[in-house]
Design a protein around this motif. Structure first.
Motif, PDB file in Angstrom:
ATOM      1  N   GLY A 248       6.979   6.501  -6.011  1.00 50.09           N
ATOM      2  CA  GLY A 248       8.186   5.590  -5.853  1.00 50.09           C
ATOM      3  C   GLY A 248       7.628   4.637  -4.831  1.00 50.09           C
ATOM      4  O   GLY A 248       7.863   3.440  -5.207  1.00 50.09           O
ATOM      5  N   ALA A 249       7.053   4.790  -3.865  1.00 59.00           N
ATOM      6  CA  ALA A 249       6.353   3.799  -2.741  1.00 59.00           C
ATOM      7  C   ALA A 249       5.368   2.944  -3.623  1.00 59.00           C
ATOM      8  O   ALA A 249       5.529   1.789  -3.303  1.00 59.00           O
ATOM      9  CB  ALA A 249       5.762   4.421  -1.547  1.00 59.00           C
ATOM     10  N   VAL A 250       4.522   3.458  -4.204  1.00 59.68           N
ATOM     11  CA  VAL A 250       3.605   2.590  -5.091  1.00 59.68           C
ATOM     12  C   VAL A 250       4.348   1.763  -5.976  1.00 59.68           C
ATOM     13  O   VAL A 250       3.805   0.504  -6.168  1.00 59.68           O
ATOM     14  CB  VAL A 250       2.492   3.536  -5.815  1.00 59.68           C
ATOM     15  N   ASP A 251       5.144   2.216  -6.703  1.00 59.70           N
ATOM     16  CA  ASP A 251       6.014   1.082  -7.580  1.00 59.70           C
ATOM     17  C   ASP A 251       6.730   0.217  -7.012  1.00 59.70           C
ATOM     18  O   ASP A 251       6.533  -0.677  -7.437  1.00 59.70           O
ATOM     19  CB  ASP A 251       7.062   2.238  -8.476  1.00 59.70           C
ATOM     20  N   GLU A 344       8.302  -7.752   9.321  1.00 56.23           N
ATOM     21  CA  GLU A 344       9.403  -8.437   8.586  1.00 56.23           C
ATOM     22  C   GLU A 344       8.908  -8.425   7.027  1.00 56.23           C
ATOM     23  O   GLU A 344       9.874  -8.339   6.278  1.00 56.23           O
ATOM     24  CB  GLU A 344       9.590  -9.992   8.755  1.00 56.23           C
ATOM     25  N   CYS A 345       7.785  -8.128   6.573  1.00 60.39           N
ATOM     26  CA  CYS A 345       7.141  -8.144   5.384  1.00 60.39           C
ATOM     27  C   CYS A 345       7.370  -6.553   5.043  1.00 60.39           C
ATOM     28  O   CYS A 345       6.791  -5.637   5.726  1.00 60.39           O
ATOM     29  CB  CYS A 345       6.016  -8.649   5.228  1.00 60.39           C
ATOM     30  N   ARG A 346       8.022  -5.948   4.054  1.00 61.43           N
ATOM     31  CA  ARG A 346       8.160  -4.630   3.666  1.00 61.43           C
ATOM     32  C   ARG A 346       6.686  -3.804   3.146  1.00 61.43           C
ATOM     33  O   ARG A 346       6.775  -2.884   3.432  1.00 61.43           O
ATOM     34  CB  ARG A 346       8.965  -4.688   2.505  1.00 61.43           C
ATOM     35  N   VAL A 347       5.678  -4.686   2.782  1.00 56.50           N
ATOM     36  CA  VAL A 347       4.440  -3.909   2.251  1.00 56.50           C
ATOM     37  C   VAL A 347       4.065  -3.240   3.318  1.00 56.50           C
ATOM     38  O   VAL A 347       3.450  -2.085   3.005  1.00 56.50           O
ATOM     39  CB  VAL A 347       3.653  -5.035   1.604  1.00 56.50           C
ATOM     40  N   GLY A 348       4.058  -3.731   4.699  1.00 55.45           N
ATOM     41  CA  GLY A 348       3.237  -2.889   5.621  1.00 55.45           C
ATOM     42  C   GLY A 348       4.013  -1.451   5.675  1.00 55.45           C
ATOM     43  O   GLY A 348       3.245  -0.603   6.163  1.00 55.45           O
ATOM     44  N   HIS A 349       5.354  -1.545   5.811  1.00 56.23           N
ATOM     45  CA  HIS A 349       5.990  -0.367   5.883  1.00 56.23           C
ATOM     46  C   HIS A 349       5.714   0.683   4.750  1.00 56.23           C
ATOM     47  O   HIS A 349       5.585   1.891   4.796  1.00 56.23           O
ATOM     48  CB  HIS A 349       7.854  -0.646   5.849  1.00 56.23           C
ATOM     49  N   TYR A 350       5.614   0.137   3.565  1.00 59.00           N
ATOM     50  CA  TYR A 350       5.232   1.158   2.565  1.00 59.00           C
ATOM     51  C   TYR A 350       3.873   1.440   2.527  1.00 59.00           C
ATOM     52  O   TYR A 350       3.615   2.769   2.536  1.00 59.00           O
ATOM     53  CB  TYR A 350       5.438   0.261   1.207  1.00 59.00           C
ATOM     54  N   ALA A 351       2.932   0.765   3.133  1.00 54.92           N
ATOM     55  CA  ALA A 351       1.682   1.069   3.211  1.00 54.92           C
ATOM     56  C   ALA A 351       1.402   2.304   4.313  1.00 54.92           C
ATOM     57  O   ALA A 351       0.669   3.220   4.219  1.00 54.92           O
ATOM     58  CB  ALA A 351       0.625  -0.247   3.900  1.00 54.92           C
ATOM     59  N   LYS A 352       2.223   2.206   5.377  1.00 52.70           N
ATOM     60  CA  LYS A 352       2.199   3.014   6.388  1.00 52.70           C
ATOM     61  C   LYS A 352       2.682   4.431   5.976  1.00 52.70           C
ATOM     62  O   LYS A 352       2.357   5.353   6.401  1.00 52.70           O
ATOM     63  CB  LYS A 352       2.907   2.602   7.757  1.00 52.70           C
ATOM     64  N   ARG A 353       3.828   4.272   5.302  1.00 56.04           N
ATOM     65  CA  ARG A 353       4.424   5.660   4.735  1.00 56.04           C
ATOM     66  C   ARG A 353       3.319   6.497   3.662  1.00 56.04           C
ATOM     67  O   ARG A 353       3.460   7.388   3.833  1.00 56.04           O
ATOM     68  CB  ARG A 353       5.597   5.308   3.955  1.00 56.04           C
ATOM     69  N   LEU A 354       2.530   5.453   2.996  1.00 55.40           N
ATOM     70  CA  LEU A 354       1.700   5.964   1.944  1.00 55.40           C
ATOM     71  C   LEU A 354       0.464   6.730   2.832  1.00 55.40           C
ATOM     72  O   LEU A 354       0.054   7.801   2.517  1.00 55.40           O
ATOM     73  CB  LEU A 354       1.073   4.958   1.092  1.00 55.40           C
TER      74      LEU A 354
END
Length: 380
Positions: A248-251, A344-354
Motif C-alpha cells: 500500500g505504501a509503495v502504491d 511537508e512532502c508526504r513521500v518522505g514519510h512513506y519512505a521512512k515507513r518502508l
C-alpha cells in the motif's frame, strides 16, 4: 496460486479504503499522533470491525483469515494508518488465539476487538538481533504462580499496551527452541518498567524491564515450555501483514511520484516527458507488481498453515519488501528533488515507513539466512 479476489474481498477492500480516506487526511499522513488521537482511530477501526477481523465470533471477531488481513494492511499502508493493527490485532492476537485457553480468550480478545484494550508481544532481546529464540528472560515457579525477570527490546507499540505478552524461558538454554513460554503481564504490574520511544516513522516502540514480577498461574498461556511454534506462526502472520502494508505504501508513493512528474515542468515541458524519468517510474511500477504477488503468496501461505511452506514464502516476501521498499522510497524522494526531503512532502514519510518495515521482524539478510536454513533442512 490463484491471486484473484472474490466479491467479499473486493467489498472489504473498498470499505477499508473509504474508511482510510476519511480517517487519515492526505496532508496529515505520517505525522506523529497523540495518544488521544490514536485511541480515537482505534475506536473507529473497532466500529468497522477491523480490530477483531481474525478472531472468532464468540469473542467479537469476524473469523476472517490472512488474505482479509492482507487487504486491510494494504489499505492502511496506503494511508499510513494505525500501525497498532499489526502489533496488537495480528501479532498479539495470533499468540492469544493459538495459545490461550477458552477462558483466557474470553478474558482478553473481546477487549482487543472492541478497541478498549491494546496488547503487544514482547519477544526480542538486546544482542539477539532477530533470533527471538535467543531468550534469556526467565520465568521460575513461585508459589502457585510464576516469577519473571528479564529485559525485552523493540516492543512495537509497547508503551500504549495494557497487557504485554512476554516470551520467557521456563526450561532449556538461552538459544533452545524448546522451553519457551508466553505470559500475559499487565503493563502496570509491580516490577514492570516500560520505556517508550519514537521510531523513525513517527510511531512508537518500547523497551520493557521485568524485575521480580509476580504472576498468578492463570497468566501462563498454553502449556509451559511449548510456545515456540505459536510464536513463530504469529511473527510470520505479522511479517506477511507488514509486507502487505508495504504494498500500500509503495502504491501511494508511485501515485504521488507520477502526479509530481506530470505537473512539474522543466525547460518548458513536464518532467513526465523525459524518457529517463519514465524508465524510473516504470521500474517502480514493475516492483509494485512484484511486491503485490509476493504479499499475496505470503498471506496465502499463512492461511494454509503448513509451517515449512509458510516460513519459506513469508521470508521470500520479506526479503523483496526490505530490498525494494528502501529502493523505491529513495527513488521517490530523488524524483521529487529537494522538496522530497521536507516534512511537508508526504513521500518522505512513506519512505521512512518502508525503511522501518524493512528492518522490522527480520531484515533482508536475516530472512535470506532463514530461507537457506529451511532449504537445507528440507533436503535432509
Amino acid at each position: 496460486m490463484d491471486f484473484s479476489f472474490n466479491d467479499d474481498h473486493l467489498a472489504l477492500r473498498d470499505a477499508v479504503q473509504r474508511f482510510c480516506a476519511g480517517e487519515y487526511p492526505a496532508e496529515q499522513r505520517g505525522n506523529a499522533v497523540t495518544p488521544e488521537q490514536a485511541q480515537q482511530g482505534r475506536a473507529a477501526m473497532a466500529e468497522l470491525g477491523l480490530l477483531g477481523l481474525p478472531f472468532g465470533a464468540d469473542v467479537g471477531g469476524s473469523e476472517q483469515g490472512a488474505v482479509e488481513v492482507m487487504l486491510v494492511a494494504q489499505a492502511l499502508g496506503h494511508a499510513l494508518g494505525d500501525g497498532a493493527f499489526v502489533a496488537s490485532t495480528v501479532m498479539a492476537g495470533q499468540v492469544l488465539t493459538r495459545l490461550a485457553s477458552a477462558e483466557q480468550q474470553q478474558r482478553w480478545l473481546p477487549g482487543l476487538a472492541s478497541g478498549q484494550q491494546q496488547m503487544a508481544l514482547a519477544v526480542y532481546e538486546a544482542g539477539a538481533r532477530y533470533d527471538w529464540q535467543r531468550t534469556e528472560t526467565r520465568a521460575e515457579p513461585s508459589g502457585a504462580g510464576w516469577l519473571l525477570d528479564g529485559h525485552k527490546t523493540l516492543v512495537l507499540h509497547g508503551d500504549s499496551a495494557d497487557v504485554l505478552l512476554v516470551v520467557a524461558r521456563t526450561a532449556g538454554a538461552h538459544a533452545d527452541r524448546a522451553g519457551l513460554s508466553v505470559f500475559a503481564v499487565d503493563a502496570t504490574a509491580p516490577g514492570v518498567t516500560v520505556q517508550g520511544f519514537d521510531t523513525l516513522d513517527n510511531r512508537r516502540a518500547a523497551h520493557v524491564t521485568l524485575k521480580a514480577v509476580q504472576l498468578d498461574a492463570d497468566r501462563l498461556l498454553g502449556p509451559h515450555g511449548d510456545a515456540a511454534e505459536a510464536i513463530g506462526a504469529a511473527l510470520d502472520a505479522a511479517t506477511a501483514a507488514l509486507c502487505a502494508e508495504a504494498v500500500g505504501a509503495v502504491d501511494a508513493l508511485l501515485a504521488h511520484t507520477a502526479e509530481h512528474l506530470r505537473t512539474r515542468k522543466q525547460f518548458g515541458a513536464p518532467l513526465a516527458k523525459f524518457q529517463v524519468l519514465q524508465h524510473r517510474v516504470a521500474d517502480m511500477a514493475i516492483a509494485l507488481e512484484q511486491l503485490k504477488s509476493m504479499a499475496c503468496a505470503a498471506a496465502m501461505a499463512v492461511q494454509a498453515g503448513e509451517p515449512v511452506q509458510r516460513r519459506r514464502l513469508v521470508s521470500a516476501a520479506k526479503v523483496l519488501t526490505s530490498q525494494k521498499g528502501r529502493e523505491i522510497g529513495l527513488a521517490a524522494i530523488q524524483l521529487h528533488g529537494a522538496m522530497g526531503m521536507t516534512d511537508e512532502c508526504r513521500v518522505g514519510h512513506y519512505a521512512k515507513r518502508l525503511m522501518v518495515i524493512g528492518q522490522s521482524l527480520g531484515d533482508a539478510a536475516w530472512h535470506l539466512q532463514r530461507m537457506q536454513q529451511g532449504q537445507h533442512l528440507s533436503q535432509v
